[in-house]
Design a protein around this motif. Structure first.
Motif, short mmCIF file in Angstrom:
data_model
loop_
_atom_site.label_atom_id
_atom_site.label_comp_id
_atom_site.label_asym_id
_atom_site.label_seq_id
_atom_site.Cartn_x
_atom_site.Cartn_y
_atom_site.Cartn_z
N SER A 48 0.85 -1.19 0.00
CA SER A 48 0.00 0.00 0.00
C SER A 48 0.88 1.23 0.00
N ARG A 49 0.57 2.21 -0.84
CA ARG A 49 1.32 3.47 -0.82
C ARG A 49 0.83 4.38 0.29
N TYR A 50 -0.50 4.36 0.51
CA TYR A 50 -1.10 5.23 1.53
C TYR A 50 -2.13 4.42 2.32
N LEU A 51 -2.06 4.58 3.66
CA LEU A 51 -3.07 3.96 4.51
C LEU A 51 -3.48 4.95 5.58
N VAL A 52 -4.76 4.91 5.93
CA VAL A 52 -5.26 5.68 7.06
C VAL A 52 -5.96 4.69 7.98
N LYS A 53 -5.50 4.66 9.24
CA LYS A 53 -6.05 3.72 10.21
C LYS A 53 -6.43 4.46 11.48
N ARG A 54 -7.24 3.81 12.29
CA ARG A 54 -7.65 4.39 13.56
C ARG A 54 -6.79 3.81 14.69
N THR A 55 -6.62 4.59 15.73
CA THR A 55 -5.90 4.14 16.93
C THR A 55 -6.49 2.82 17.41
N GLY A 56 -5.58 1.87 17.70
CA GLY A 56 -6.00 0.58 18.20
C GLY A 56 -6.19 -0.48 17.13
N GLU A 57 -6.24 -0.08 15.87
CA GLU A 57 -6.42 -1.06 14.79
C GLU A 57 -5.14 -1.86 14.59
N LYS A 58 -5.29 -3.06 14.08
CA LYS A 58 -4.14 -3.88 13.69
C LYS A 58 -3.82 -3.55 12.23
N VAL A 59 -2.54 -3.33 11.97
CA VAL A 59 -2.12 -2.90 10.63
C VAL A 59 -1.07 -3.87 10.08
N PHE A 60 -1.25 -4.28 8.84
CA PHE A 60 -0.29 -5.13 8.16
C PHE A 60 0.32 -4.36 6.99
N LEU A 61 1.64 -4.31 6.95
CA LEU A 61 2.34 -3.75 5.80
C LEU A 61 3.13 -4.89 5.16
N GLU A 62 2.85 -5.12 3.88
CA GLU A 62 3.46 -6.25 3.19
C GLU A 62 4.55 -5.76 2.25
N CYS A 63 5.58 -6.58 2.13
CA CYS A 63 6.70 -6.26 1.25
C CYS A 63 7.13 -7.54 0.53
N VAL A 64 7.27 -7.45 -0.77
CA VAL A 64 7.69 -8.61 -1.57
C VAL A 64 8.85 -8.18 -2.47
N GLN A 65 9.88 -9.04 -2.54
CA GLN A 65 11.00 -8.75 -3.45
C GLN A 65 11.19 -9.92 -4.40
N ASP A 66 11.61 -9.59 -5.63
CA ASP A 66 11.73 -10.62 -6.66
C ASP A 66 13.18 -10.90 -7.02
N MET A 67 14.10 -10.57 -6.13
CA MET A 67 15.53 -10.70 -6.44
C MET A 67 16.18 -11.88 -5.74
N ASP A 68 15.39 -12.70 -5.04
CA ASP A 68 15.92 -13.83 -4.30
C ASP A 68 16.93 -13.39 -3.23
N HIS A 69 16.72 -12.23 -2.66
CA HIS A 69 17.62 -11.71 -1.63
C HIS A 69 17.41 -12.39 -0.30
N GLU A 70 18.53 -12.61 0.41
CA GLU A 70 18.46 -13.20 1.75
C GLU A 70 17.96 -12.18 2.78
N ASN A 71 18.45 -10.94 2.65
CA ASN A 71 18.21 -9.92 3.68
C ASN A 71 17.01 -9.06 3.35
N MET A 72 16.19 -8.81 4.38
CA MET A 72 15.10 -7.87 4.22
C MET A 72 15.00 -7.00 5.47
N PHE A 73 14.54 -5.76 5.27
CA PHE A 73 14.56 -4.75 6.32
C PHE A 73 13.27 -3.94 6.31
N TRP A 74 12.91 -3.47 7.49
CA TRP A 74 11.88 -2.44 7.61
C TRP A 74 12.47 -1.24 8.33
N TYR A 75 12.34 -0.07 7.68
CA TYR A 75 12.75 1.20 8.26
C TYR A 75 11.52 2.10 8.34
N ARG A 76 11.55 3.04 9.29
CA ARG A 76 10.60 4.12 9.21
C ARG A 76 11.36 5.42 9.03
#
Lengths: 114, 112
Positions: free
Chosen positions: B8-36
């Protein structure tokens, strides 16, 4: 606190002037990487430096890695409006936690006025 | 062409909601990261994974969890979203050895 410090936070130059951003770590780094993020975009890899004292050039951009592998700089000669964006350094090291991690500096936002 | 895709490029959620952010890569990479990314703070590491089923805390893991059931997919979960989690979230992947990171386009989350 921030483990990789980057200064300045913001720089405003006239087109044709030079620009430098500096990066400093409290920990010896195994490598340092530089990224550019255009407004509204995502960070894009520019270069990686690995060796102590290494200097690399990409056209008008010069990257240096310090002798102690704790600091680095990016210098742009004769800036152009296409250089606008935020430049991030990212240091790889065995920071706390037991794994090698890539930690980013806060970035330097470059504005270029024609 | 190498690609890291965030659901998702943009999400609006309410306080207390459960949120899922998905990430998929097609390069067969071993390492994956989440930054804010927040203004003046740069990119801060939330979680990372160097192999399937492996996950490690980054510098700011509080309030987040992750899942890596398949090599190509790394999910960030906010169990109970709070307003201070309003931010841009960037997923990235790389080959082993902490070389070049490939970033997704980012997911801008607003929690009201």
């Amino acid at each position: 606190g921030q483990q990789v410090m980057q200064i300045p936070q913001y720089q405003h130059v006239q087109e044709g002037e030079d620009f430098t951003t500096y990066c400093n770590s409290s920990t010896t780094l195994s490598n340092i990487q530089w990224y550019k993020q255009r407004p509204g975009g995502h960070p894009v890899f520019l270069i990686q430096l690995v060796k102590s004292g290494e200097v690399k050039k990409q056209k008008r951009l010069t990257f240096q890695f310090g002798e102690a592998k704790k600091n680095s700089s990016l210098h742009i000669t004769a800036t152009q409006t296409t250089d606008v964006g935020t430049y991030f350094c990212a240091g790889a090291a065995l920071f706390s936690g037991g794994y090698n991690k890539l930690i980013f500096g806060a970035g330097t936002r470059l504005a270029v006025h024609p | 062409d190498v690609k890291v895709t965030q659901s998702s490029r943009y999400l609006v959620k309410r306080t207390g909601e459960k949120v899922f952010l998905e990430c998929v890569q097609d390069m067969d990479h071993e390492n994956m990261f989440w930054y804010r990314q927040d203004p003046g703070l740069g990119l801060r590491l939330i979680y990372f994974s160097y192999d399937v089923k492996m996950k490690e805390k980054g510098d700011i893991p509080e309030g987040y969890s992750v899942s890596r059931e398949k090599k190509e997919r790394f999910s960030l979960i906010l169990e109970s979203a709070s307003t201070n989690q309003t931010s841009m979230y960037l997923c990235a992947s790389s080959q082993p050895g902490l070389g070049e990171l490939f970033f997704g386009e980012g997911s801008r989350l607003t929690v009201l």
